[in-house]
Scaffold this motif. Sequence first.
Motif, PDB file in Angstrom:
ATOM      1  N   PRO A  56       1.165   2.748   1.190  1.00  0.00           N
ATOM      2  CA  PRO A  56       1.616   2.324   2.518  1.00  0.00           C
ATOM      3  C   PRO A  56       3.136   2.380   2.632  1.00  0.00           C
ATOM      4  N   ASP A  58       4.735   0.739   5.217  1.00  0.00           N
ATOM      5  CA  ASP A  58       5.241  -0.455   5.896  1.00  0.00           C
ATOM      6  C   ASP A  58       4.830  -1.716   5.128  1.00  0.00           C
ATOM      7  N   HIS A  61       1.124  -3.491   5.493  1.00  0.00           N
ATOM      8  CA  HIS A  61       0.023  -2.948   4.711  1.00  0.00           C
ATOM      9  C   HIS A  61       0.187  -3.259   3.224  1.00  0.00           C
ATOM     10  N   THR A  62       1.421  -3.292   2.767  1.00  0.00           N
ATOM     11  CA  THR A  62       1.690  -3.687   1.386  1.00  0.00           C
ATOM     12  C   THR A  62       1.255  -5.132   1.161  1.00  0.00           C
ATOM     13  N   PHE A  64      -0.945  -6.738   2.827  1.00  0.00           N
ATOM     14  CA  PHE A  64      -2.406  -6.770   2.908  1.00  0.00           C
ATOM     15  C   PHE A  64      -3.041  -6.405   1.567  1.00  0.00           C
ATOM     16  N   ILE A  65      -2.494  -5.406   0.890  1.00  0.00           N
ATOM     17  CA  ILE A  65      -3.015  -5.000  -0.414  1.00  0.00           C
ATOM     18  C   ILE A  65      -2.804  -6.120  -1.432  1.00  0.00           C
TER      19      ILE A  65
END
Length: 156
Positions: A56, A58, A61-62, A64-65
């Motif tokens: 990712p 952004d 998204h990082t 989120f992971i």
Amino acid sequence: MENSVIQFKRLLRFSGMFNIIGAFLLIIPKVYESYLFFFNRLNTSMGLGGNSISIPSDIFHTLFINTAGIDLVLIGIIVLLISKDPLNRTNRFIILCNGIGRSVFAVIIGYYAISQELIRIFVIIAAIDFLITVGFIYYLLRTKKFVKKHIYEKHD
């Protein structure tokens, strides 16, 4: 029946460790990138096909992971803790919910593997999760008649 309970505990421990080991590296910022690239390389070396995972670009998204990694590790810890007493009614409900969640995860992976060409190594992970669920259901049913006896033994 005691043998079934022992096997059930082993399956639960395997399930918990599978989550913890499989997700721990997703928690660590920047390290998760190498972990995702590892899946790409493993998938390619096994000739499984699908589109490679991209990192990712952004922060959302990082995050989120990393959060998904934390959640999966915590779920693994919970399953390890309840593996000590799989005959407890509350624990059995948690096991059932975990199995349902694993099955939903497997279906979603199948969807992305087919519709979005997700790397196929994740299909193997989904299959393991689905087999764990089958094992959970088998042992939940196999040990069902011993739950009442177990409750009475705890209160004596």
